[in-house]
Scaffold this motif. Structure first.
Motif, short mmCIF file in Angstrom:
data_model
loop_
_atom_site.label_atom_id
_atom_site.label_comp_id
_atom_site.label_asym_id
_atom_site.label_seq_id
_atom_site.Cartn_x
_atom_site.Cartn_y
_atom_site.Cartn_z
N MET A 63 0.85 -1.17 0.00
CA MET A 63 0.00 0.00 0.00
C MET A 63 0.90 1.24 0.00
O MET A 63 1.85 1.32 0.77
CB MET A 63 -0.90 -0.03 1.24
CG MET A 63 -2.01 0.96 1.19
SD MET A 63 -3.12 0.84 2.60
CE MET A 63 -4.33 -0.28 1.98
N SER A 64 0.58 2.17 -0.85
CA SER A 64 1.42 3.36 -0.98
C SER A 64 1.18 4.32 0.19
O SER A 64 0.19 4.24 0.90
CB SER A 64 1.14 4.06 -2.30
OG SER A 64 -0.11 4.69 -2.25
N ASP A 70 0.49 7.47 0.03
CA ASP A 70 -0.67 8.32 -0.21
C ASP A 70 -1.96 7.63 0.19
O ASP A 70 -2.86 8.25 0.77
CB ASP A 70 -0.74 8.74 -1.68
CG ASP A 70 0.37 9.71 -2.06
OD1 ASP A 70 0.84 10.43 -1.15
OD2 ASP A 70 0.76 9.74 -3.24
N LYS A 71 -2.05 6.33 -0.11
CA LYS A 71 -3.25 5.59 0.28
C LYS A 71 -3.36 5.49 1.80
O LYS A 71 -4.44 5.62 2.37
CB LYS A 71 -3.24 4.20 -0.33
CG LYS A 71 -3.53 4.19 -1.81
CD LYS A 71 -3.58 2.78 -2.35
CE LYS A 71 -3.86 2.77 -3.85
NZ LYS A 71 -3.88 1.41 -4.39
N LEU A 72 -2.23 5.25 2.45
CA LEU A 72 -2.23 5.20 3.91
C LEU A 72 -2.62 6.55 4.51
O LEU A 72 -3.39 6.63 5.47
CB LEU A 72 -0.85 4.78 4.44
CG LEU A 72 -0.48 3.32 4.25
CD1 LEU A 72 0.97 3.10 4.67
CD2 LEU A 72 -1.40 2.43 5.03
N HIS A 96 -4.46 8.84 3.10
CA HIS A 96 -5.89 9.03 2.85
C HIS A 96 -6.73 8.21 3.84
O HIS A 96 -7.75 8.69 4.35
CB HIS A 96 -6.22 8.62 1.41
CG HIS A 96 -7.66 8.80 1.06
ND1 HIS A 96 -8.26 10.04 0.97
CD2 HIS A 96 -8.63 7.89 0.80
CE1 HIS A 96 -9.53 9.89 0.67
NE2 HIS A 96 -9.78 8.59 0.55
N LYS A 97 -6.28 7.00 4.14
CA LYS A 97 -6.99 6.14 5.09
C LYS A 97 -6.99 6.75 6.50
O LYS A 97 -7.99 6.73 7.21
CB LYS A 97 -6.34 4.76 5.10
CG LYS A 97 -7.19 3.68 5.65
CD LYS A 97 -6.52 2.34 5.41
CE LYS A 97 -7.51 1.24 5.68
NZ LYS A 97 -6.98 -0.07 5.39
N GLU A 154 -6.72 9.97 7.18
CA GLU A 154 -7.60 11.14 7.14
C GLU A 154 -9.07 10.73 7.24
O GLU A 154 -9.86 11.39 7.93
CB GLU A 154 -7.36 11.95 5.87
CG GLU A 154 -6.03 12.68 5.87
CD GLU A 154 -5.70 13.31 4.53
OE1 GLU A 154 -6.43 13.05 3.54
OE2 GLU A 154 -4.71 14.05 4.47
N GLN A 155 -9.42 9.62 6.59
CA GLN A 155 -10.80 9.12 6.69
C GLN A 155 -11.11 8.69 8.12
O GLN A 155 -12.19 8.98 8.64
CB GLN A 155 -11.01 7.93 5.75
CG GLN A 155 -11.17 8.29 4.31
CD GLN A 155 -11.38 7.05 3.45
OE1 GLN A 155 -10.93 5.96 3.78
NE2 GLN A 155 -12.06 7.24 2.33
#
Length: 134
Positions: free
Chosen positions: A1-2, A4-6, A8-9, A11-12
């Motif tokens: 997992m990149s 940026d995805k982490l 974003h996760k 932040e969610q």
């Protein structure tokens, strides 16, 4: 997992947590209003009479020899309720201070050019700076 995805996760998750916190605070405020509305003078009187009857039916001499355990419990509960109310008031004051800071940051600042106003502004802590009129 990149990364940026982490990011974003995370932040969610933070947004979900903040939404839950707001919902919980709203539920607590609603519970407090409902609880206070339920305590009418008649119900307070009935609760006092029932409590007095029950404590009178207990063996008074035995209760007195134990050091007033019931009185200690009532005192502890009243202290707990008072501290909860104080914490609630402190939270509301903190929110009000934050909103005032936000409004102050968004408002245009008028520099009077007066040396006393500049000195007072520089000497005051960041959260306590107020415009000084000449």
């Amino acid at each position: 997992m990149s990364f940026d995805k982490l990011l974003h996760k995370v932040e969610q998750a933070e947004a979900a947590l903040e939404a839950r916190e707001r919902q919980c605070a709203a539920d607590v405020r609603q519970f407090r209003r409902t609880w206070q509305a339920l305590w009418t003078p008649g119900r307070i009187l009935i609760a006092g009479l029932a409590g007095g009857f029950l404590s009178g039916r207990a063996e008074p001499l035995r209760a007195a020899s134990q050091g007033g355990g019931l009185l200690r419990i009532v005192s502890t509960l009243s202290t707990l309720m008072a501290s909860t109310g104080a914490r609630s008031a402190a939270d509301e004051a903190e929110q009000a201070a934050d909103s005032v800071e936000d409004v102050a940051r968004q408002a245009p600042h008028h520099d009077t050019g007066h040396p006393d106003a500049q000195a007072a502004s520089a000497a005051a802590p960041a959260g306590l700076r107020e415009p000084v009129e000449p």
